[in-house]
Design an enzyme around this catalytic site. Structure first.
Site, PDB file in Angstrom:
ATOM      1  N   GLN A 150       0.797  -1.089  -0.124  1.00 32.70           N
ATOM      2  CA  GLN A 150      -0.012  -0.104  -0.072  1.00 32.70           C
ATOM      3  C   GLN A 150       1.034   1.183  -0.108  1.00 32.70           C
ATOM      4  OE1 GLN A 150      -1.100  -2.820   0.783  1.00 32.70           O
ATOM      5  NE2 GLN A 150      -3.609  -2.757   1.441  1.00 32.70           N
ATOM      6  N   HIS A 158       1.354  11.984  -2.231  1.00 34.05           N
ATOM      7  CA  HIS A 158       0.271  12.810  -1.743  1.00 34.05           C
ATOM      8  C   HIS A 158       0.215  13.180  -0.364  1.00 34.05           C
ATOM      9  CE1 HIS A 158      -3.994  13.192  -0.492  1.00 34.05           C
ATOM     10  NE2 HIS A 158      -4.113  13.481  -1.636  1.00 34.05           N
ATOM     11  N   TYR A 195     -15.796   4.036   3.681  1.00 33.97           N
ATOM     12  CA  TYR A 195     -15.500   2.554   2.947  1.00 33.97           C
ATOM     13  C   TYR A 195     -14.239   2.122   4.021  1.00 33.97           C
ATOM     14  CZ  TYR A 195     -13.325  -0.730   0.126  1.00 33.97           C
ATOM     15  OH  TYR A 195     -12.987  -2.028  -0.152  1.00 33.97           O
TER      16      TYR A 195
END
Length: 321
Positions: A150, A158, A195
């Protein structure tokens, strides 16, 4: 050159540096926010980002190398819930305090006054900056859970750039045209962290999480909107610094293409098939293998009996935006 003259030159040089530093980081900043926590000097923020990068890229992985990954299930549920609430508050403050009542969608300068409305907007921008710092925990949790896949370039870029942008906005231009980016970004974060909260809550929720790829689509859409909205500064005199486009437009394009590349790899064509095969559990001595069979029954994505893979559902390959 005598000693006294040399000392005088050093003193003048040092004095010039201090004057330049004060001019850039104090005189040019917004008088209302420049002494707020973490805004007075760039050094605390730089220190936080340096510690973050050192932990994520070096110290953390070395410490976790011979340890079992932490599960952090309850921690993740609480953390993502807080991020959802924070994002909802930011969107409400932006819409109610500015964009639906006072701001023009075409052109909006910064109100540097100390009126209640102007201070409300400034506080909202400041909280947005603080939110970008809290989101650094995304990566720290990945390290502690040993989810190395990940931690991509997109994710790191970012999470490093957004706190710097938030700091600059809160210190110099806490309001006006540029806050549009924060509105749409916070809205996307409501959906995204909802989510992840549901994914971390347990397998019973995973059957409802079919919409992950649409979050990436929303992320791409926000950069398109930010790009188009910011381009208005090229057309109209908005009393908002046009030089800000040097940072906004290239980053909007860069983020868009990074997210588009991620979308193509994760959700389309052969790349998706390869990811699915790589994520599926292996079968050894009757255990699951590539999601093909288990005791003669066909399974899907390495799952059986209607259960869901909590690991692959709970994690995004790139938790950003």
């Amino acid at each position: 050159m005598n000693t006294s003259q040399h000392s005088g030159d050093l003193a003048n040089s040092s004095n010039s540096i201090l004057k330049f530093y004060r001019h850039v980081f104090w005189d040019l900043s917004d008088h209302r926010t420049r002494d707020w926590f973490l805004l007075g000097s760039p050094l605390p923020g730089v220190g936080i980002l340096a510690a973050y990068l050192y932990f994520v890229l070096s110290w953390g992985p070395r410490q976790m190398e011979h340890r079992k990954p932490f599960e952090l299930k309850k921690t993740l549920v609480v953390y993502n819930f807080i991020q959802v609430i924070l994002s909802i508050w930011l969107v409400w403050e932006a819409l109610d305090g500015a964009w639906l009542r006072h701001y023009s969608w075409k052109c909006e300068p910064v109100d540097f006054s100390e009126s209640p409305h102007a201070m409300r907007v400034a506080r909202g921008v400041y909280v947005y900056f603080i939110a970008k710092l809290t989101e650094l925990l995304d990566t720290i949790f990945f390290v502690l859970r040993k989810k190395d896949r990940q931690i991509t370039f997109l994710h790191m870029y970012h999470h490093t750039v957004m706190p710097m942008i938030g700091w600059g906005a809160a210190k110099y231009y806490p309001g006006g045209h540029g806050t549009f980016i924060g509105v749409i970004n916070s809205f996307v974060h409501i959906i995204m962290y909802t989510y992840y909260m549901l994914a971390a809550a347990g397998p019973q929720f995973h059957k409802y999480l079919w919409w992950k790829k649409y979050i990436t689509t929303m992320q791409m859409g926000q950069f398109c909107l930010a790009f188009l909205h910011s381009c208005q500064l090229l057309i109209y005199d908005c009393d908002y610094p046009r030089w800000s486009l040097i940072f906004i437009l290239p980053n909007a394009m860069f983020f868009y293409f990074l997210f588009a590349e991620f979308y193509n790899k994760a959700y389309t064509g052969d790349s998706k098939k390869k990811d699915d095969d790589a994520d599926a559990p292996k079968q050894m001595n009757g255990k699951l293998s590539n999601g093909l069979t288990q005791n003669g029954k066909v399974t899907s994505n390495g799952l059986s009996n209607g259960t869901s893979n909590s690991t692959s559902s709970s994690d995004s390959k790139s938790k950003t935006a």
